[in-house]
Design a protein around this motif. Structure first.
Motif, PDB file in Angstrom:
ATOM      1  N   ARG A   6       0.851  -1.190   0.000  1.00 40.85           N
ATOM      2  CA  ARG A   6       0.000   0.000   0.000  1.00 40.85           C
ATOM      3  C   ARG A   6       0.885   1.238   0.000  1.00 40.85           C
ATOM      4  NH1 ARG A   6      -5.296  -1.033   0.487  1.00 40.85           N
ATOM      5  NH2 ARG A   6      -5.891  -2.958   1.496  1.00 40.85           N
ATOM      6  N   ILE A   7       0.407   2.246  -0.699  1.00 43.27           N
ATOM      7  CA  ILE A   7       1.122   3.508  -0.712  1.00 43.27           C
ATOM      8  C   ILE A   7       0.328   4.491   0.145  1.00 43.27           C
ATOM      9  CG2 ILE A   7       0.000   4.254  -2.848  1.00 43.27           C
ATOM     10  CD1 ILE A   7       2.641   5.728  -3.508  1.00 43.27           C
ATOM     11  N   SER A   8       1.032   5.203   0.992  1.00 42.54           N
ATOM     12  CA  SER A   8       0.351   6.143   1.874  1.00 42.54           C
ATOM     13  C   SER A   8      -0.062   7.387   1.085  1.00 42.54           C
ATOM     14  CB  SER A   8       1.259   6.541   3.035  1.00 42.54           C
ATOM     15  OG  SER A   8       2.262   7.433   2.589  1.00 42.54           O
ATOM     16  N   PRO A   9      -1.113   8.062   1.521  1.00 40.13           N
ATOM     17  CA  PRO A   9      -1.513   9.306   0.850  1.00 40.13           C
ATOM     18  C   PRO A   9      -0.391  10.342   0.833  1.00 40.13           C
ATOM     19  CG  PRO A   9      -3.286   8.552   2.272  1.00 40.13           C
ATOM     20  CD  PRO A   9      -2.092   7.675   2.548  1.00 40.13           C
ATOM     21  N   LEU A  10       0.407  10.414   1.907  1.00 36.48           N
ATOM     22  CA  LEU A  10       1.514  11.368   1.941  1.00 36.48           C
ATOM     23  C   LEU A  10       2.557  11.023   0.884  1.00 36.48           C
ATOM     24  CD1 LEU A  10       3.065  13.758   3.075  1.00 36.48           C
ATOM     25  CD2 LEU A  10       3.976  12.232   4.848  1.00 36.48           C
ATOM     26  N   THR A  11       2.893   9.740   0.762  1.00 36.90           N
ATOM     27  CA  THR A  11       3.874   9.329  -0.240  1.00 36.90           C
ATOM     28  C   THR A  11       3.363   9.625  -1.640  1.00 36.90           C
ATOM     29  OG1 THR A  11       4.730   7.617   1.230  1.00 36.90           O
ATOM     30  CG2 THR A  11       5.240   7.387  -1.108  1.00 36.90           C
ATOM     31  N   LEU A  12       2.095   9.362  -1.883  1.00 31.05           N
ATOM     32  CA  LEU A  12       1.511   9.666  -3.186  1.00 31.05           C
ATOM     33  C   LEU A  12       1.582  11.166  -3.468  1.00 31.05           C
ATOM     34  CD1 LEU A  12       0.051   8.748  -5.723  1.00 31.05           C
ATOM     35  CD2 LEU A  12      -2.100   8.906  -4.454  1.00 31.05           C
ATOM     36  N   LEU A  13       1.283  11.975  -2.494  1.00 31.38           N
ATOM     37  CA  LEU A  13       1.369  13.427  -2.652  1.00 31.38           C
ATOM     38  C   LEU A  13       2.807  13.855  -2.942  1.00 31.38           C
ATOM     39  CD1 LEU A  13      -0.012  16.207  -2.540  1.00 31.38           C
ATOM     40  CD2 LEU A  13       0.494  16.231  -0.084  1.00 31.38           C
ATOM     41  N   LEU A  14       3.769  13.264  -2.247  1.00 35.87           N
ATOM     42  CA  LEU A  14       5.179  13.588  -2.478  1.00 35.87           C
ATOM     43  C   LEU A  14       5.598  13.237  -3.904  1.00 35.87           C
ATOM     44  CD1 LEU A  14       6.721  12.406   0.907  1.00 35.87           C
ATOM     45  CD2 LEU A  14       6.564  14.771   0.078  1.00 35.87           C
ATOM     46  N   VAL A  15       5.149  12.090  -4.405  1.00 40.64           N
ATOM     47  CA  VAL A  15       5.477  11.690  -5.777  1.00 40.64           C
ATOM     48  C   VAL A  15       4.862  12.671  -6.766  1.00 40.64           C
ATOM     49  CG1 VAL A  15       5.107   9.911  -7.549  1.00 40.64           C
ATOM     50  CG2 VAL A  15       5.832   9.255  -5.245  1.00 40.64           C
ATOM     51  N   MET A  16       3.608  13.068  -6.517  1.00 38.23           N
ATOM     52  CA  MET A  16       2.942  14.000  -7.425  1.00 38.23           C
ATOM     53  C   MET A  16       3.630  15.367  -7.450  1.00 38.23           C
ATOM     54  SD  MET A  16      -0.981  12.825  -6.559  1.00 38.23           S
ATOM     55  CE  MET A  16      -1.611  14.444  -6.778  1.00 38.23           C
ATOM     56  N   VAL A  17       3.977  15.884  -6.293  1.00 36.10           N
ATOM     57  CA  VAL A  17       4.646  17.190  -6.218  1.00 36.10           C
ATOM     58  C   VAL A  17       6.040  17.097  -6.845  1.00 36.10           C
ATOM     59  CG1 VAL A  17       5.604  18.908  -4.633  1.00 36.10           C
ATOM     60  CG2 VAL A  17       3.306  17.998  -4.249  1.00 36.10           C
ATOM     61  N   GLY A  18       6.756  16.034  -6.535  1.00 36.39           N
ATOM     62  CA  GLY A  18       8.077  15.836  -7.129  1.00 36.39           C
ATOM     63  C   GLY A  18       8.001  15.679  -8.631  1.00 36.39           C
ATOM     64  N   GLY A  19       7.017  14.925  -9.118  1.00 38.50           N
ATOM     65  CA  GLY A  19       6.841  14.742 -10.557  1.00 38.50           C
ATOM     66  C   GLY A  19       6.566  16.059 -11.258  1.00 38.50           C
ATOM     67  N   ALA A  20       5.718  16.880 -10.652  1.00 42.14           N
ATOM     68  CA  ALA A  20       5.423  18.192 -11.236  1.00 42.14           C
ATOM     69  C   ALA A  20       6.690  19.043 -11.308  1.00 42.14           C
ATOM     70  CB  ALA A  20       4.340  18.896 -10.421  1.00 42.14           C
ATOM     71  N   ALA A  21       7.510  18.988 -10.276  1.00 43.65           N
ATOM     72  CA  ALA A  21       8.762  19.753 -10.279  1.00 43.65           C
ATOM     73  C   ALA A  21       9.708  19.249 -11.368  1.00 43.65           C
ATOM     74  CB  ALA A  21       9.431  19.671  -8.901  1.00 43.65           C
ATOM     75  N   GLY A  22       9.826  17.936 -11.487  1.00 45.06           N
ATOM     76  CA  GLY A  22      10.704  17.368 -12.511  1.00 45.06           C
ATOM     77  C   GLY A  22      10.255  17.702 -13.915  1.00 45.06           C
ATOM     78  N   VAL A  23       8.957  17.612 -14.169  1.00 42.76           N
ATOM     79  CA  VAL A  23       8.418  17.964 -15.484  1.00 42.76           C
ATOM     80  C   VAL A  23       8.660  19.442 -15.766  1.00 42.76           C
ATOM     81  CG1 VAL A  23       6.264  18.272 -16.781  1.00 42.76           C
ATOM     82  CG2 VAL A  23       6.714  16.123 -15.597  1.00 42.76           C
ATOM     83  N   ALA A  24       8.483  20.292 -14.766  1.00 43.97           N
ATOM     84  CA  ALA A  24       8.686  21.730 -14.955  1.00 43.97           C
ATOM     85  C   ALA A  24      10.130  22.037 -15.338  1.00 43.97           C
ATOM     86  CB  ALA A  24       8.291  22.490 -13.689  1.00 43.97           C
ATOM     87  N   VAL A  25      11.076  21.371 -14.697  1.00 45.29           N
ATOM     88  CA  VAL A  25      12.491  21.605 -15.027  1.00 45.29           C
ATOM     89  C   VAL A  25      12.784  21.146 -16.449  1.00 45.29           C
ATOM     90  CG1 VAL A  25      14.861  20.956 -14.467  1.00 45.29           C
ATOM     91  CG2 VAL A  25      13.269  21.543 -12.636  1.00 45.29           C
ATOM     92  N   ARG A  26      12.307  19.943 -16.803  1.00 45.26           N
ATOM     93  CA  ARG A  26      12.537  19.445 -18.168  1.00 45.26           C
ATOM     94  C   ARG A  26      11.893  20.372 -19.193  1.00 45.26           C
ATOM     95  NH1 ARG A  26       9.186  16.039 -20.738  1.00 45.26           N
ATOM     96  NH2 ARG A  26       8.561  15.034 -18.782  1.00 45.26           N
ATOM     97  N   ALA A  27      10.681  20.808 -18.928  1.00 37.97           N
ATOM     98  CA  ALA A  27       9.993  21.709 -19.868  1.00 37.97           C
ATOM     99  C   ALA A  27      10.747  23.029 -20.009  1.00 37.97           C
ATOM    100  CB  ALA A  27       8.559  21.951 -19.401  1.00 37.97           C
ATOM    101  N   ALA A  28      11.267  23.540 -18.906  1.00 37.65           N
ATOM    102  CA  ALA A  28      12.029  24.794 -18.960  1.00 37.65           C
ATOM    103  C   ALA A  28      13.283  24.639 -19.822  1.00 37.65           C
ATOM    104  CB  ALA A  28      12.401  25.248 -17.553  1.00 37.65           C
ATOM    105  N   LEU A  29      13.826  23.439 -19.870  1.00 40.55           N
ATOM    106  CA  LEU A  29      15.032  23.194 -20.661  1.00 40.55           C
ATOM    107  C   LEU A  29      14.736  22.908 -22.131  1.00 40.55           C
ATOM    108  CD1 LEU A  29      16.979  20.906 -18.152  1.00 40.55           C
ATOM    109  CD2 LEU A  29      17.490  23.285 -18.729  1.00 40.55           C
ATOM    110  N   THR A  30      13.545  22.361 -22.431  1.00 36.75           N
ATOM    111  CA  THR A  30      13.278  21.927 -23.803  1.00 36.75           C
ATOM    112  C   THR A  30      12.272  22.795 -24.556  1.00 36.75           C
ATOM    113  OG1 THR A  30      11.595  20.358 -23.044  1.00 36.75           O
ATOM    114  CG2 THR A  30      13.837  19.510 -23.312  1.00 36.75           C
ATOM    115  N   VAL A  31      11.220  23.231 -23.905  1.00 35.44           N
ATOM    116  CA  VAL A  31      10.146  23.950 -24.599  1.00 35.44           C
ATOM    117  C   VAL A  31      10.621  25.206 -25.321  1.00 35.44           C
ATOM    118  CG1 VAL A  31       7.962  25.188 -24.254  1.00 35.44           C
ATOM    119  CG2 VAL A  31       8.294  22.930 -23.233  1.00 35.44           C
TER     120      VAL A  31
END
Length: 133
Positions: A6-31
């Motif tokens: 089972r994944i905890s709600p906090l861990t899921l939230l951390l993955v979502m926030v981290g994923g958004a940050a990672g996508v934002a950095v990649r987009a800033a470099l490529t877009v």
């Protein structure tokens, strides 16, 4: 019978926030380079993101192992999972290969082999720094 993890709600939230940050950095470099530069610029930037991300994920796994599961979920699965991208690599590789087959095959080979090597180097580096802690 093996139980389902089972994944905890906090861990899921951390993955979502981290994923958004990672996508934002990649987009800033490529877009900023989409549509007006040489057609290999964006695939090259995607390659760079994937190689750097593979190395850094190796460092994270090598250093933390099974320790710090929430930190690892945020940084590894979230930030680095969002920063790297298989789907863009796949689409860009096919687009390049359609127009320049040899260049496309080289891009695919460098992406796959380079990613594996970068991850192996990251695991090695992370294991050394994790052991020194």
């Amino acid at each position: 019978m093996v139980g389902r993890a089972r994944i905890s709600p906090l861990t899921l939230l951390l993955v979502m926030v981290g994923g958004a940050a990672g996508v934002a950095v990649r987009a800033a470099l490529t877009v900023p380079f989409v549509g007006w530069m040489h057609p290999l610029v964006v695939p090259s930037l995607t390659l760079g993101c994937n190689l750097v991300g593979s190395f850094l994920l190796g460092v994270v796994i090598g250093r933390w192992g099974d320790a710090h599961p929430r930190r690892r979920a945020f940084v590894g699965t979230g930030v680095l999972g969002g920063f790297t991208t298989y789907s863009a690599f796949a689409v860009q590789s096919i687009e390049v290969a359609t127009n320049a087959p040899v260049v496309g095959l080289v891009l695919m080979a460098v992406s796959l082999i380079g990613g594996l090597l970068a991850a192996a180097l990251g695991l090695s580096a992370g294991s050394r720094t994790g052991a020194a802690r």
